[in-house]
Design a protein around this motif. Structure first.
Motif, PDB file in Angstrom:
ATOM      1  N   THR A  32     -10.304  10.695 -29.190  1.00 40.07           N
ATOM      2  CA  THR A  32     -11.349  11.257 -28.325  1.00 40.07           C
ATOM      3  C   THR A  32     -11.261  12.781 -28.210  1.00 40.07           C
ATOM      4  OG1 THR A  32     -10.037  10.993 -26.295  1.00 40.07           O
ATOM      5  CG2 THR A  32     -11.455   9.146 -26.944  1.00 40.07           C
ATOM      6  N   GLY A  33     -10.083  13.347 -28.479  1.00 43.91           N
ATOM      7  CA  GLY A  33      -9.950  14.804 -28.435  1.00 43.91           C
ATOM      8  C   GLY A  33     -10.920  15.476 -29.403  1.00 43.91           C
ATOM      9  N   TYR A  36     -14.173  16.432 -27.677  1.00 48.06           N
ATOM     10  CA  TYR A  36     -14.076  17.658 -26.868  1.00 48.06           C
ATOM     11  C   TYR A  36     -13.976  18.880 -27.780  1.00 48.06           C
ATOM     12  CZ  TYR A  36     -13.541  14.646 -22.866  1.00 48.06           C
ATOM     13  OH  TYR A  36     -13.780  13.703 -21.903  1.00 48.06           O
ATOM     14  N   ARG A  37     -13.257  18.721 -28.876  1.00 49.87           N
ATOM     15  CA  ARG A  37     -13.122  19.824 -29.828  1.00 49.87           C
ATOM     16  C   ARG A  37     -14.483  20.201 -30.424  1.00 49.87           C
ATOM     17  NH1 ARG A  37      -7.992  20.928 -32.008  1.00 49.87           N
ATOM     18  NH2 ARG A  37      -6.370  19.870 -30.815  1.00 49.87           N
ATOM     19  N   ALA A  96     -11.581  23.480 -26.588  1.00 51.41           N
ATOM     20  CA  ALA A  96     -11.724  22.073 -26.173  1.00 51.41           C
ATOM     21  C   ALA A  96     -11.135  21.891 -24.777  1.00 51.41           C
ATOM     22  CB  ALA A  96     -10.996  21.165 -27.162  1.00 51.41           C
ATOM     23  N   SER A  97      -9.983  22.519 -24.555  1.00 52.84           N
ATOM     24  CA  SER A  97      -9.342  22.419 -23.252  1.00 52.84           C
ATOM     25  C   SER A  97     -10.257  23.048 -22.189  1.00 52.84           C
ATOM     26  CB  SER A  97      -7.990  23.115 -23.329  1.00 52.84           C
ATOM     27  OG  SER A  97      -7.275  22.972 -22.147  1.00 52.84           O
ATOM     28  N   SER A 100     -13.365  20.818 -21.510  1.00 50.53           N
ATOM     29  CA  SER A 100     -13.007  19.499 -20.965  1.00 50.53           C
ATOM     30  C   SER A 100     -12.872  19.500 -19.443  1.00 50.53           C
ATOM     31  CB  SER A 100     -11.713  18.996 -21.603  1.00 50.53           C
ATOM     32  OG  SER A 100     -10.615  19.700 -21.077  1.00 50.53           O
ATOM     33  N   ARG A 106     -17.616  15.892 -19.427  1.00 57.80           N
ATOM     34  CA  ARG A 106     -16.916  14.608 -19.350  1.00 57.80           C
ATOM     35  C   ARG A 106     -17.913  13.456 -19.197  1.00 57.80           C
ATOM     36  NH1 ARG A 106     -11.786  16.021 -19.691  1.00 57.80           N
ATOM     37  NH2 ARG A 106     -11.349  13.827 -20.017  1.00 57.80           N
ATOM     38  N   GLY A 126      -6.318   9.890 -25.829  1.00 55.15           N
ATOM     39  CA  GLY A 126      -6.943  10.999 -25.113  1.00 55.15           C
ATOM     40  C   GLY A 126      -6.099  11.428 -23.939  1.00 55.15           C
ATOM     41  N   ARG A 127      -6.766  11.785 -22.834  1.00 62.53           N
ATOM     42  CA  ARG A 127      -6.065  12.238 -21.641  1.00 62.53           C
ATOM     43  C   ARG A 127      -6.376  11.344 -20.436  1.00 62.53           C
ATOM     44  NH1 ARG A 127      -5.262  14.899 -25.417  1.00 62.53           N
ATOM     45  NH2 ARG A 127      -4.503  17.039 -25.608  1.00 62.53           N
ATOM     46  N   ASP A 128      -7.557  10.729 -20.456  1.00 66.02           N
ATOM     47  CA  ASP A 128      -8.028   9.970 -19.289  1.00 66.02           C
ATOM     48  C   ASP A 128      -8.542   8.603 -19.707  1.00 66.02           C
ATOM     49  OD1 ASP A 128     -10.214  10.802 -20.758  1.00 66.02           O
ATOM     50  OD2 ASP A 128     -11.485  11.102 -19.004  1.00 66.02           O
ATOM     51  N   ARG A 177      -2.194  24.735 -22.352  1.00 70.00           N
ATOM     52  CA  ARG A 177      -3.096  23.576 -22.412  1.00 70.00           C
ATOM     53  C   ARG A 177      -2.642  22.471 -21.466  1.00 70.00           C
ATOM     54  NH1 ARG A 177      -5.219  20.460 -27.137  1.00 70.00           N
ATOM     55  NH2 ARG A 177      -3.551  21.111 -28.535  1.00 70.00           N
ATOM     56  N   ASP A 181      -4.904  20.998 -18.550  1.00 69.52           N
ATOM     57  CA  ASP A 181      -5.248  19.575 -18.576  1.00 69.52           C
ATOM     58  C   ASP A 181      -4.729  18.834 -17.341  1.00 69.52           C
ATOM     59  OD1 ASP A 181      -6.401  20.143 -21.009  1.00 69.52           O
ATOM     60  OD2 ASP A 181      -4.917  19.078 -22.230  1.00 69.52           O
ATOM     61  N   ARG A 184      -6.669  20.352 -13.750  1.00 71.05           N
ATOM     62  CA  ARG A 184      -8.114  20.390 -13.542  1.00 71.05           C
ATOM     63  C   ARG A 184      -8.513  19.360 -12.480  1.00 71.05           C
ATOM     64  NH1 ARG A 184      -9.022  18.033 -19.477  1.00 71.05           N
ATOM     65  NH2 ARG A 184      -8.700  15.848 -19.007  1.00 71.05           N
TER      66      ARG A 184
HETATM   67  O1  C5P Z   1      -6.147  15.468 -28.179  1.00 68.47           O
HETATM   68  P1  C5P Z   1      -6.579  16.865 -28.537  1.00 68.47           P
HETATM   69  O2  C5P Z   1      -5.492  17.868 -28.476  1.00 68.47           O
HETATM   70  O3  C5P Z   1      -7.350  16.907 -29.815  1.00 68.47           O
HETATM   71  O4  C5P Z   1      -7.629  17.240 -27.376  1.00 68.47           O
HETATM   72  C1  C5P Z   1      -8.168  18.535 -27.265  1.00 68.47           C
HETATM   73  C2  C5P Z   1      -8.441  18.839 -25.796  1.00 68.47           C
HETATM   74  O5  C5P Z   1      -9.490  17.975 -25.346  1.00 68.47           O
HETATM   75  C3  C5P Z   1      -7.275  18.569 -24.854  1.00 68.47           C
HETATM   76  O6  C5P Z   1      -6.461  19.715 -24.631  1.00 68.47           O
HETATM   77  C4  C5P Z   1      -7.952  18.163 -23.556  1.00 68.47           C
HETATM   78  O7  C5P Z   1      -8.244  19.295 -22.793  1.00 68.47           O
HETATM   79  C5  C5P Z   1      -9.267  17.574 -24.000  1.00 68.47           C
HETATM   80  N1  C5P Z   1      -9.326  16.121 -23.900  1.00 68.47           N
HETATM   81  C6  C5P Z   1      -9.637  15.561 -22.681  1.00 68.47           C
HETATM   82  N2  C5P Z   1      -9.794  14.218 -22.551  1.00 68.47           N
HETATM   83  C7  C5P Z   1      -9.601  13.405 -23.616  1.00 68.47           C
HETATM   84  C8  C5P Z   1      -9.246  13.951 -24.874  1.00 68.47           C
HETATM   85  C9  C5P Z   1      -9.096  15.324 -24.976  1.00 68.47           C
HETATM   86  O8  C5P Z   1      -9.797  16.286 -21.698  1.00 68.47           O
HETATM   87  N3  C5P Z   1      -9.768  12.091 -23.463  1.00 68.47           N
END
Ligand code: C5P
Length: 220
Positions: A32-33, A36-37, A96-97, A100, A106, A126-128, A177, A181, A184
């Motif tokens: 999923t990153g 956001y990227r 991306a950060s 996000s 989101r 991902g993160r969430d 980052r 992350d 936030r």
């Molecule tokens: O996983 P990756 O490093 O490619 O993600 C890039 C950025 O996207 C992360 O630093 C984060 O801020 C955001 N992200 C997010 N939620 C996700 C996946 C990524 O906020 N589910």
């Protein structure tokens, strides 16, 4: 459908481990990153500051994102253009950060991610994912490692791709980052209450894969 959610900070090994597990188990791996990227890249290309809470949401109606899966893995399409390579630069990581942390971004990606998981068995990283996107996931893993180890791995990856970077810069980016992350207001990076935390510091790749595989087998 079965969903396995893997969350954690950047560089913990989520994507390579999740990709390998998905291959072994016949699941579709969703990074999923990359979504956001792609939005971060679009903002940069349009001269918009990725943290701009007015201008970034205004770009969203112009954006269509699609994930396609090929033999060599996931490809992300931004308005029909394959940007899978372009999104892997340090500038896009930071962008991306930035995007996000914007609620509209989101919300824009939430439906897309849930739609993908509704159609097929997935390992989504991902993160969430365990906290917000797929709170009903059958397995939730929070994958982490020390910041130094994560920076070291990221640095090796960038060097292998021929990128000219300094380790200190990579470490500073990892720390920044992580801070963005986890602090936030919306969907901060944190383990879901029912997630199993796995720390991969000191592990090699195969050890991490088999550790996660045991956690998954225990839960399914
Ligand atoms: O996983 P990756 O490093 O490619 O993600 C890039 C950025 O996207 C992360 O630093 C984060 O801020 C955001 N992200 C997010 N939620 C996700 C996946 C990524 O906020 N589910």
């Amino acid at each position: 459908m079965i969903a396995i959610a893997i969350d954690g900070p950047s560089g913990a090994g989520k994507s390579s481990i999740a990709r390998s597990l998905a291959g072994q188990m016949g699941y579709v791996y969703i990074d999923t990153g990359a979504l956001y990227r792609a939005i971060g890249l679009y903002a940069l290309e349009h001269g918009v500051e990725p943290t701009d809470r007015e201008k970034v949401p205004a770009l969203l109606p112009q954006i269509t994102l699609e994930l396609r899966h090929r033999q060599d893995g996931q490809h992300v399409y931004l308005n029909g253009r394959d940007v899978s390579e372009e999104i892997r630069t340090p500038a896009v990581s930071m962008a991306a950060s930035g995007v996000s942390a914007i609620p509209e971004v989101r919300a824009f990606l939430l439906e897309l991610q849930q739609g993908i998981a509704a159609k097929q068995n997935v390992i989504m990283d991902g993160r969430d994912i365990g906290t917000v996107v797929l709170p009903g996931a059958q397995v939730k893993i929070f994958l982490t490692a020390s910041s130094e180890e994560r920076a070291r791995r990221r640095y090796q990856e960038l060097l292998a791709k021929g990128k000219d970077v300094a380790y200190e810069q990579v470490l500073a980016d990892v720390i920044e980052r992580d801070r963005n992350d986890s602090t936030r207001a919306i969907a901060p990076l944190r383990p879901a209450p029912d997630a199993v935390t796995v720390d991969t510091t000191g592990n090699d790749f195969e050890q991490s894969v088999s550790q996660l595989r045991s956690v998954i087998e225990e839960k399914l």
